[in-house]
Design an enzyme around this catalytic site. Structure first.
Site, PDB file in Angstrom:
ATOM      1  N   GLU A 157       0.915  -1.215   0.357  1.00 47.46           N
ATOM      2  CA  GLU A 157      -0.149  -0.464   0.059  1.00 47.46           C
ATOM      3  C   GLU A 157       1.154   1.368  -0.180  1.00 47.46           C
ATOM      4  O   GLU A 157       2.335   1.361   0.490  1.00 47.46           O
ATOM      5  CB  GLU A 157      -1.103  -0.380   1.403  1.00 47.46           C
ATOM      6  CG  GLU A 157      -1.726   1.476   1.452  1.00 47.46           C
ATOM      7  CD  GLU A 157      -3.153   0.622   2.832  1.00 47.46           C
ATOM      8  OE1 GLU A 157      -2.294  -0.424   3.157  1.00 47.46           O
ATOM      9  OE2 GLU A 157      -3.422   1.429   2.330  1.00 47.46           O
ATOM     10  N   ASN A 183     -12.710  -1.045  -0.376  1.00 46.83           N
ATOM     11  CA  ASN A 183     -11.440  -1.358   0.578  1.00 46.83           C
ATOM     12  C   ASN A 183     -12.372  -1.172   2.215  1.00 46.83           C
ATOM     13  O   ASN A 183     -12.506  -0.415   1.901  1.00 46.83           O
ATOM     14  CB  ASN A 183     -10.554  -1.617   0.347  1.00 46.83           C
ATOM     15  CG  ASN A 183      -9.642  -1.400   1.620  1.00 46.83           C
ATOM     16  OD1 ASN A 183      -8.990  -3.041   1.976  1.00 46.83           O
ATOM     17  ND2 ASN A 183      -9.364  -0.858   2.523  1.00 46.83           N
ATOM     18  N   GLU A 184     -11.947  -2.586   2.943  1.00 49.60           N
ATOM     19  CA  GLU A 184     -12.865  -1.845   4.111  1.00 49.60           C
ATOM     20  C   GLU A 184     -14.012  -0.676   3.826  1.00 49.60           C
ATOM     21  O   GLU A 184     -13.792   0.234   4.652  1.00 49.60           O
ATOM     22  CB  GLU A 184     -11.728  -1.543   4.801  1.00 49.60           C
ATOM     23  CG  GLU A 184     -10.976  -2.439   4.972  1.00 49.60           C
ATOM     24  CD  GLU A 184     -10.173  -2.757   6.454  1.00 49.60           C
ATOM     25  OE1 GLU A 184     -10.138  -0.892   7.119  1.00 49.60           O
ATOM     26  OE2 GLU A 184      -9.526  -3.478   6.922  1.00 49.60           O
ATOM     27  N   TYR A 237      -6.500  -8.566  11.169  1.00 52.82           N
ATOM     28  CA  TYR A 237      -4.861  -8.393  12.597  1.00 52.82           C
ATOM     29  C   TYR A 237      -5.153  -8.768  13.474  1.00 52.82           C
ATOM     30  O   TYR A 237      -6.541  -8.652  14.903  1.00 52.82           O
ATOM     31  CB  TYR A 237      -5.159  -6.590  11.810  1.00 52.82           C
ATOM     32  CG  TYR A 237      -4.963  -5.870  10.758  1.00 52.82           C
ATOM     33  CD1 TYR A 237      -3.657  -6.295  10.496  1.00 52.82           C
ATOM     34  CD2 TYR A 237      -5.971  -5.660  10.507  1.00 52.82           C
ATOM     35  CE1 TYR A 237      -3.494  -6.247   9.312  1.00 52.82           C
ATOM     36  CE2 TYR A 237      -5.142  -5.480   8.960  1.00 52.82           C
ATOM     37  CZ  TYR A 237      -4.477  -5.127   8.382  1.00 52.82           C
ATOM     38  OH  TYR A 237      -3.653  -4.949   6.920  1.00 52.82           O
ATOM     39  N   GLU A 296      -6.070  -9.253   3.653  1.00 55.68           N
ATOM     40  CA  GLU A 296      -5.513  -8.213   4.986  1.00 55.68           C
ATOM     41  C   GLU A 296      -5.397  -9.409   5.989  1.00 55.68           C
ATOM     42  O   GLU A 296      -6.444  -9.572   6.977  1.00 55.68           O
ATOM     43  CB  GLU A 296      -5.853  -7.133   4.949  1.00 55.68           C
ATOM     44  CG  GLU A 296      -5.479  -6.462   3.752  1.00 55.68           C
ATOM     45  CD  GLU A 296      -5.795  -4.766   4.271  1.00 55.68           C
ATOM     46  OE1 GLU A 296      -6.020  -3.889   5.186  1.00 55.68           O
ATOM     47  OE2 GLU A 296      -6.244  -3.737   3.300  1.00 55.68           O
ATOM     48  N   GLN A 336       2.016  -6.136   5.676  1.00 51.33           N
ATOM     49  CA  GLN A 336       2.280  -5.951   4.119  1.00 51.33           C
ATOM     50  C   GLN A 336       4.041  -5.962   3.857  1.00 51.33           C
ATOM     51  O   GLN A 336       4.480  -6.923   4.980  1.00 51.33           O
ATOM     52  CB  GLN A 336       1.801  -3.931   3.910  1.00 51.33           C
ATOM     53  CG  GLN A 336       0.854  -3.848   4.264  1.00 51.33           C
ATOM     54  CD  GLN A 336       0.474  -2.407   3.846  1.00 51.33           C
ATOM     55  OE1 GLN A 336       0.877  -2.106   3.240  1.00 51.33           O
ATOM     56  NE2 GLN A 336      -0.556  -2.140   4.420  1.00 51.33           N
TER      57      GLN A 336
HETATM   58  O1  AHR Z   1      -2.656  -2.581   6.720  1.00 55.77           O
HETATM   59  C1  AHR Z   1      -3.068  -1.763   6.488  1.00 55.77           C
HETATM   60  C2  AHR Z   1      -4.179  -1.030   6.812  1.00 55.77           C
HETATM   61  O2  AHR Z   1      -5.233  -1.406   7.748  1.00 55.77           O
HETATM   62  C3  AHR Z   1      -5.438  -1.099   5.685  1.00 55.77           C
HETATM   63  O3  AHR Z   1      -4.886   0.686   4.703  1.00 55.77           O
HETATM   64  C4  AHR Z   1      -6.397  -0.953   5.933  1.00 55.77           C
HETATM   65  O4  AHR Z   1      -7.395  -1.814   4.648  1.00 55.77           O
HETATM   66  C5  AHR Z   1      -6.553  -1.885   6.987  1.00 55.77           C
HETATM   67  O5  AHR Z   1      -7.590  -1.431   8.204  1.00 55.77           O
END
Ligand code: AHR
Length: 498
Positions: free
Chosen positions: A25, A172-173, A241, A292, A341
């Site tokens: 990103e 995205n999101e 995450y 992600e 990432q």
């Molecule tokens: O990976 C960092 C961020 O995490 C991304 O931009 C977003 O999609 C997520 O919240």
């Protein structure tokens, strides 16, 4: 004594190489300094693409690379990033610290990067801050071989041949930074956008809708209800995450266990989200994806908190291995996973600083696990029990050993994680159906210090050690060190090549 039994005679389905995908990103130093430097830089580069980073990635065979975001994608206007570089506009990166985005790295640079590292491009389109027209034009720009204005523009910018990009994310999101939609409104937007994203010859589109934040059932239920059987959707992508208090490098043993435990929750996400999807898509025509995932530690002191730079320790390496083993075991259920990432951001495989580059434990795990890519998944029973831990914010149980097995080109790959911070685990390994002798090579990543990491001053603190052995019959013993990832490659004359 623990026991692992691998059934070499049963096939559970192919492990999609896309489970080993990556994500990059425009955030912090992922693109600029990470993948890209000015062409005039003293850092060796090929038209701006860092050669050291590209070579490291080539070695692990990245199947797919997602770009340009993340949150950045829903504020990205692709036309800013094509044409003569000196004329490209300077924009403010609203999501990530108001950094000035020079647009030096755009569509053509990304395509060259993908070609250099051998990855398939996955473009995330702008739904939140963009228009249907803008995204349909990006598809035409990338994929139309005829004589339209967009195709001419691409040719004038140096690429007469279409890029033929199949994989596209529609936002995205979108429950958050991608427009704060409710599921119903996003479903309506999804239909509107995807209607005009066209399959040009040679590039049938694979369209991915934004899925839930973690394992939240509500987004999935309401999105698919509103979608109402609409068919132009091929993938559905959740994000997952995990993190703990402490920091990337300063954590207690309890926080070490807490993070590993949280990482394993991804298995529940896969099972439960697929079960929800099955209610709307019983024939499984829509793939479940996690585009992600990874560790997200509290901001590193002394760095810009909006740059999400963090070190990567043995703990992160264990999270990578546990997660990849989950993906391997569920290879029938999940089609793609792209770690967040690749360089200099979150659970990075690679860290750069000026002309220096460091490979993290997460990189080494991807390197060790690459034999699983495209292999046939095999049933592996871990008769190993579990142990309890008390974490900072949570207590729970972790398996004594966890892992996965696969078969490719006549060799079994068995990956095993020992998540205990201080206890080694003695284990008997049985490969069923093998009577004759076997040869085994092994790579093991571990360190006596659970906080060990590779720094620019000491880049090889953690690197896999290798060994080999000749084994009689189908059984052998191995002692898995504490806090370790082990990958064994086992060959016997009788294995049927997968
Ligand atoms: O990976 C960092 C961020 O995490 C991304 O931009 C977003 O999609 C997520 O919240």
């Amino acid at each position: 004594m623990q026991k692992i039994v691998v059934d070499a005679n049963t096939r559970l389905g192919r492990i999609n190489p896309d489970l080993y995908g990556h994500f990059a990103e425009h955030l912090g130093r992922c693109i600029y300094d990470g993948f890209w430097v000015p062409e005039t830089s003293a850092i060796p580069n090929c038209g701006g693409l860092r050669l050291d980073v590209a070579a490291a990635l080539q070695k692990i065979h990245p199947p797919v690379l997602r770009w340009p975001g993340g949150c950045f994608a829903d504020d990205y206007h692709w036309e800013d990033g094509v044409g003569p570089r000196e004329k490209r506009p300077r924009r403010v990166n609203l999501c990530w610290g108001d950094d000035v985005e020079t647009n030096a790295f755009g569509t053509h640079e990304f395509m060259r990067l993908c070609q250099l590292i051998g990855a398939r491009p996955y473009l995330a389109g702008n739904v939140g801050g963009g228009s249907v027209r803008e995204m349909r034009d990006w598809v035409e720009y990338c994929n139309f071989a005829g004589d339209s204005t967009r195709a001419r523009q691409r040719a004038a910018n140096g690429s007469p041949e279409p890029f033929r990009v199949s994989t596209w994310g529609v936002g995205n999101e979108n429950w958050g930074c991608g427009g704060h939609f409710c599921p119903e409104d996003y479903a309506a937007e999804y239909k509107r956008f995807s209607t005009y994203l066209h399959d040009f010859p040679g590039a049938p589109l694979y369209l991915i809708a934004c899925g839930p934040d973690g394992n939240k059932p509500e987004w999935t239920e309401r999105f698919f209800k509103k979608l109402g059987g609409y068919k132009r959707i091929h993938g559905y992508a959740a994000h997952y995450y995990c993190g703990t208090a402490g920091s990337a490098t300063a954590y207690s043993t309890e926080q070490f266990y807490e993070l590993l435990h949280k990482s394993l929750y991804v298995e529940r996400l896969i099972i439960e989200q697929r079960a929800l999807l099955d209610r709307f898509d019983p024939e499984r025509k829509i793939d479940l994806i996690i585009d992600e995932w990874g560790t997200w530690h509290p901001p590193t002191p002394g760095t810009n908190p909006k740059h999400l730079w963090q070190q990567n320790t043995l703990r992160d390496g264990l999270v990578a291995a546990l997660s990849l083993d989950v993906f391997n075991r569920h290879s029938k259920t999940i089609a793609m996973a792209t770690i967040a990432q690749t360089v200099n951001v979150l659970q990075a495989l690679i860290l750069t600083q000026g002309e220096q580059m460091v490979l993290t434990p997460t990189y080494h795990v991807y390197d060790m696990y690459q034999h699983h890519q495209g292999a046939e998944s095999l049933p592996a029973t871990f008769e190993c029990g579990d142990f309890s831990f008390r974490g900072g914010a949570l207590s729970g149980r972790l398996p004594v050993l966890a892992g996965s097995a696969s078969l490719k080109e006549g060799a079994i790959t068995l990956s095993v994680v020992n998540p205990h911070a201080s206890n080694a685990a003695e284990c008997e390994i049985e490969i069923t159906g093998v009577a004759e002798s076997m040869s085994m090579t092994l790579n093991e990543l571990t360190h006596p210090d659970i906080r060990a990491h590779n720094s620019f001053a000491a880049p090889e603190t953690l690197r896999p050690r290798s060994g080999k052995a000749t084994l009689r019959g189908g059984r052998f013993k191995h002692c898995f060190p504490a806090a370790s990832v082990t990958v064994m490659r086992i060959c016997a004359a009788g294995f049927q090549p997968a």
